[in-house]
Design a protein around this motif. Sequence first.
Motif, PDB file in Angstrom:
ATOM      1  N   ALA A  20       0.852  -1.198   0.000  1.00 31.24           N
ATOM      2  CA  ALA A  20       0.000   0.000   0.000  1.00 31.24           C
ATOM      3  C   ALA A  20       0.879   1.236   0.000  1.00 31.24           C
ATOM      4  O   ALA A  20       1.200   1.804   1.044  1.00 31.24           O
ATOM      5  CB  ALA A  20      -0.924  -0.005   1.210  1.00 31.24           C
ATOM      6  N   GLY A  21       1.250   1.646  -1.212  1.00 30.81           N
ATOM      7  CA  GLY A  21       2.070   2.845  -1.343  1.00 30.81           C
ATOM      8  C   GLY A  21       1.207   4.072  -1.607  1.00 30.81           C
ATOM      9  O   GLY A  21      -0.018   3.993  -1.669  1.00 30.81           O
ATOM     10  N   GLU A  22       1.883   5.213  -1.764  1.00 32.75           N
ATOM     11  CA  GLU A  22       1.165   6.464  -2.013  1.00 32.75           C
ATOM     12  C   GLU A  22       0.665   6.519  -3.456  1.00 32.75           C
ATOM     13  O   GLU A  22       1.301   5.994  -4.360  1.00 32.75           O
ATOM     14  CB  GLU A  22       2.086   7.661  -1.756  1.00 32.75           C
ATOM     15  CG  GLU A  22       2.389   7.877  -0.298  1.00 32.75           C
ATOM     16  CD  GLU A  22       3.194   9.149  -0.055  1.00 32.75           C
ATOM     17  OE1 GLU A  22       3.012  10.130  -0.809  1.00 32.75           O
ATOM     18  OE2 GLU A  22       3.983   9.154   0.892  1.00 32.75           O
ATOM     19  N   ASN A  23      -0.452   7.187  -3.631  1.00 38.58           N
ATOM     20  CA  ASN A  23      -1.015   7.406  -4.955  1.00 38.58           C
ATOM     21  C   ASN A  23      -0.493   8.746  -5.464  1.00 38.58           C
ATOM     22  O   ASN A  23      -0.830   9.794  -4.915  1.00 38.58           O
ATOM     23  CB  ASN A  23      -2.547   7.416  -4.884  1.00 38.58           C
ATOM     24  CG  ASN A  23      -3.193   7.534  -6.246  1.00 38.58           C
ATOM     25  OD1 ASN A  23      -2.571   7.897  -7.225  1.00 38.58           O
ATOM     26  ND2 ASN A  23      -4.476   7.234  -6.296  1.00 38.58           N
ATOM     27  N   PRO A  24       0.323   8.752  -6.530  1.00 41.02           N
ATOM     28  CA  PRO A  24       0.913  10.015  -6.998  1.00 41.02           C
ATOM     29  C   PRO A  24      -0.109  10.951  -7.648  1.00 41.02           C
ATOM     30  O   PRO A  24       0.207  12.113  -7.900  1.00 41.02           O
ATOM     31  CB  PRO A  24       1.955   9.551  -8.023  1.00 41.02           C
ATOM     32  CG  PRO A  24       1.486   8.217  -8.481  1.00 41.02           C
ATOM     33  CD  PRO A  24       0.757   7.611  -7.322  1.00 41.02           C
ATOM     34  N   TYR A  25      -1.315  10.476  -7.897  1.00 44.64           N
ATOM     35  CA  TYR A  25      -2.327  11.298  -8.573  1.00 44.64           C
ATOM     36  C   TYR A  25      -3.260  12.001  -7.596  1.00 44.64           C
ATOM     37  O   TYR A  25      -4.184  12.690  -8.014  1.00 44.64           O
ATOM     38  CB  TYR A  25      -3.142  10.426  -9.540  1.00 44.64           C
ATOM     39  CG  TYR A  25      -2.267   9.737 -10.558  1.00 44.64           C
ATOM     40  CD1 TYR A  25      -1.732  10.442 -11.629  1.00 44.64           C
ATOM     41  CD2 TYR A  25      -1.954   8.392 -10.422  1.00 44.64           C
ATOM     42  CE1 TYR A  25      -0.918   9.820 -12.549  1.00 44.64           C
ATOM     43  CE2 TYR A  25      -1.139   7.763 -11.351  1.00 44.64           C
ATOM     44  CZ  TYR A  25      -0.618   8.481 -12.403  1.00 44.64           C
ATOM     45  OH  TYR A  25       0.198   7.867 -13.315  1.00 44.64           O
TER      46      TYR A  25
END
Length: 198
Positions: free
Chosen positions: A102-107
């Motif tokens: 569960a990484g960060e969403n760049p959008y």
Amino acid sequence: IKEAIHGVCNSQLQLQDRQRNFIIHCTMILPFKKLKYKFIAVIGVVLLVSFGLLLSFMTRLQNDLVIGQAQQQARMLQHQLILTRQWISDHQGLFVLKTEQAGENPYLDDAHIETQHGVTLVKRNPAMVTRELSEYAQRAGYGWFRVTSLDPINPLNEPDPFERASLEHFSRVPVDEYMEIESSGGHKTLRYISPLIV
């Protein structure tokens, strides 16, 4: 001697009559046997054709039932996804513990927050939750689903040819859904798409 000759002639006549009877009997039996075999053959052909038609009908009926069940399941999944997305949207997204998976969403703006104890939480919007649920479903063998558009923000949501044609059709004709059966590698796949109003 007359009697003897008469007896011999009578015996010969009787023998000739028996041969005639035999010949008559044989000529009468053979056409009857041929007729019997023809009747059996005709009955066999009628039964074979009837069984073939019944088998064809049952196969088509079973195929229609399987497709109908798949269509119903696709509609139910679509409704469940809309409810899930609505719930996430009503709560302004979800925050989950940041992990390797569960990484960060760049959008997203405000893609993460940190708690007072230094734990990082990453934000999930409806589109990301939909994609992650699809990945879970695909790994479990339930199929896959996704959100796409003609102008996606995330390049991973770029439509395939079926999706692009369906989206273009939705923009021209107001319909609730579109389904198509695709065959590839000996397997049939039901493709279901419906417009998602956001």
